[in-house]
Design an enzyme around this catalytic site. Sequence first.
Site, PDB file in Angstrom:
ATOM      1  N   SER A 128      52.614  15.536 -80.616  1.00 12.56           N
ATOM      2  CA  SER A 128      52.315  13.646 -79.840  1.00 12.56           C
ATOM      3  C   SER A 128      51.931  13.795 -78.887  1.00 12.56           C
ATOM      4  O   SER A 128      51.172  14.786 -78.422  1.00 12.56           O
ATOM      5  CB  SER A 128      53.771  13.672 -78.562  1.00 12.56           C
ATOM      6  OG  SER A 128      53.906  12.290 -78.190  1.00 12.56           O
ATOM      7  N   GLU A 130      51.256  12.322 -76.335  1.00 13.83           N
ATOM      8  CA  GLU A 130      51.740  12.700 -74.828  1.00 13.83           C
ATOM      9  C   GLU A 130      51.660  14.209 -74.400  1.00 13.83           C
ATOM     10  O   GLU A 130      51.226  14.369 -73.319  1.00 13.83           O
ATOM     11  CB  GLU A 130      53.120  12.625 -74.322  1.00 13.83           C
ATOM     12  CG  GLU A 130      53.538  10.873 -75.144  1.00 13.83           C
ATOM     13  CD  GLU A 130      52.834   9.956 -73.439  1.00 13.83           C
ATOM     14  OE1 GLU A 130      53.130  10.354 -72.624  1.00 13.83           O
ATOM     15  OE2 GLU A 130      52.964   8.739 -74.261  1.00 13.83           O
ATOM     16  N   TYR A 152      59.093  14.233 -71.825  1.00 16.12           N
ATOM     17  CA  TYR A 152      59.430  14.476 -72.659  1.00 16.12           C
ATOM     18  C   TYR A 152      57.432  14.906 -73.321  1.00 16.12           C
ATOM     19  O   TYR A 152      57.498  15.907 -73.929  1.00 16.12           O
ATOM     20  CB  TYR A 152      58.933  12.758 -73.317  1.00 16.12           C
ATOM     21  CG  TYR A 152      58.782  13.176 -74.795  1.00 16.12           C
ATOM     22  CD1 TYR A 152      59.786  13.561 -75.882  1.00 16.12           C
ATOM     23  CD2 TYR A 152      57.164  12.936 -74.789  1.00 16.12           C
ATOM     24  CE1 TYR A 152      58.857  13.587 -77.196  1.00 16.12           C
ATOM     25  CE2 TYR A 152      56.735  11.973 -76.271  1.00 16.12           C
ATOM     26  CZ  TYR A 152      57.738  12.845 -77.621  1.00 16.12           C
ATOM     27  OH  TYR A 152      57.111  12.430 -79.107  1.00 16.12           O
ATOM     28  N   LYS A 156      56.657  18.701 -75.417  1.00 13.78           N
ATOM     29  CA  LYS A 156      56.482  18.284 -76.689  1.00 13.78           C
ATOM     30  C   LYS A 156      55.659  20.276 -76.700  1.00 13.78           C
ATOM     31  O   LYS A 156      55.041  19.908 -78.057  1.00 13.78           O
ATOM     32  CB  LYS A 156      55.655  17.254 -76.920  1.00 13.78           C
ATOM     33  CG  LYS A 156      56.680  16.009 -77.715  1.00 13.78           C
ATOM     34  CD  LYS A 156      57.190  16.963 -79.051  1.00 13.78           C
ATOM     35  CE  LYS A 156      58.401  15.969 -79.569  1.00 13.78           C
ATOM     36  NZ  LYS A 156      58.946  15.580 -81.407  1.00 13.78           N
ATOM     37  N   HIS A 182      52.521   5.818 -83.230  1.00 15.30           N
ATOM     38  CA  HIS A 182      53.456   5.580 -84.686  1.00 15.30           C
ATOM     39  C   HIS A 182      54.140   4.035 -84.908  1.00 15.30           C
ATOM     40  O   HIS A 182      55.804   4.663 -84.670  1.00 15.30           O
ATOM     41  CB  HIS A 182      53.657   6.745 -86.237  1.00 15.30           C
ATOM     42  CG  HIS A 182      54.478   7.854 -85.761  1.00 15.30           C
ATOM     43  ND1 HIS A 182      53.594   8.370 -84.171  1.00 15.30           N
ATOM     44  CD2 HIS A 182      55.188   7.986 -85.147  1.00 15.30           C
ATOM     45  CE1 HIS A 182      55.038   9.175 -84.149  1.00 15.30           C
ATOM     46  NE2 HIS A 182      55.478   9.235 -84.888  1.00 15.30           N
ATOM     47  N   ARG A 187      61.272   1.387 -85.987  1.00 13.52           N
ATOM     48  CA  ARG A 187      61.350   1.337 -84.384  1.00 13.52           C
ATOM     49  C   ARG A 187      62.415   1.544 -83.922  1.00 13.52           C
ATOM     50  O   ARG A 187      63.074  -0.191 -84.071  1.00 13.52           O
ATOM     51  CB  ARG A 187      59.864   0.997 -83.880  1.00 13.52           C
ATOM     52  CG  ARG A 187      58.396   1.714 -84.000  1.00 13.52           C
ATOM     53  CD  ARG A 187      58.628   2.987 -83.145  1.00 13.52           C
ATOM     54  NE  ARG A 187      58.121   3.648 -82.796  1.00 13.52           N
ATOM     55  CZ  ARG A 187      57.779   5.589 -82.355  1.00 13.52           C
ATOM     56  NH1 ARG A 187      58.850   5.974 -82.187  1.00 13.52           N
ATOM     57  NH2 ARG A 187      56.781   5.706 -81.746  1.00 13.52           N
TER      58      ARG A 187
END
Length: 334
Positions: A128, A130, A152, A156, A182, A187
């Site tokens: 990710s 992130e 998160y 990751k 993405h 979603r």
Amino acid sequence: LVDHARHDLVVLVELAVRVPALAIDVHAFGVARHHLHEAHAALDQAAGAQQQRHEAEAEPAVERGQQAGTGNLERGIEAVIHGGALHKPDIARYPAQAFIDVNVTGTLNLLEAVRLVNPKIKIYNAGSSEIFGDTGGAAANEATAFRPRSPYGVAKAAAVSLVVNYRESYRMFACCGILFNHESPRRGLEFVTRKISHGVARIKLGLDTELHLGNRDAQRDWGFAGDYVRAMWMMLQQDEPDDYVIATGETHSVKEFLEVAFGHAGLDWKKHVEIDPRYYRPAEVDLLIGDPAKARKKLGWTPKVTFAELAKLMVDADMKTLQDQLAGKVNVAQ
């Protein structure tokens, strides 16, 4: 597809033993979402499976796989695409510990399962953007340092490091796609792009009049999920495993997405959007942008769907879904 909240080492070993000819069609892989409905249930499953993993001996597990026909297993399972996780929007619903228990331990369990059952199976792990956190506005690439700013992102980043460790330690074909945002009609509504496209459709059809959002100035590198799945497939076709940043190299604000989405429906977003402080996140990263130069050079990958096309296709998809629901053609809310 492995949703590691439900399928960990023991389950995958059992599956490989009982169904030795199981095939996972990576080429036909579509965008999949796996939601956890109860945090405690997920943690209980993870904890129970983890205990089983520690109690099980590695040799018997490998022996059982061989007895079931390792040759068939090698021909049947070519690759595992590992995309299951608690996602960033889940931060408001689950404790920080859940992200470690699910996203990190789940990835470790999967790596161990493949190592024990058949280390020739290829693994794609969903990273990710992130993991990078605040880059000061610079485009992130594979050499950018990890500075995650959420549980998160931390989880990751740890999962990516585990994949690299197993790749280097056991010479496994394990690669990471460090995907920037993405999006697609698949979603979940907890993601801002889908929340907007769904909200536009409801307002256009007279089902709502307002849409409540948080930070409209946040900027992201948004791309079409279908393009990114194509990149994932390309990674698994390489002779050697590696990690790749997958992004468009462009950044757009939430406000820009609002302008395109509402404009596509003939609406003025300023008349319908309300700012709600409840949707602001702690330690939010204001701008995320990726540098996909490596993927472009080594994989020959480039995105095909533009930002504006993405917003419009999402609005169109939500319009059709809601119109079908209103006409009684479908009964399940999207």
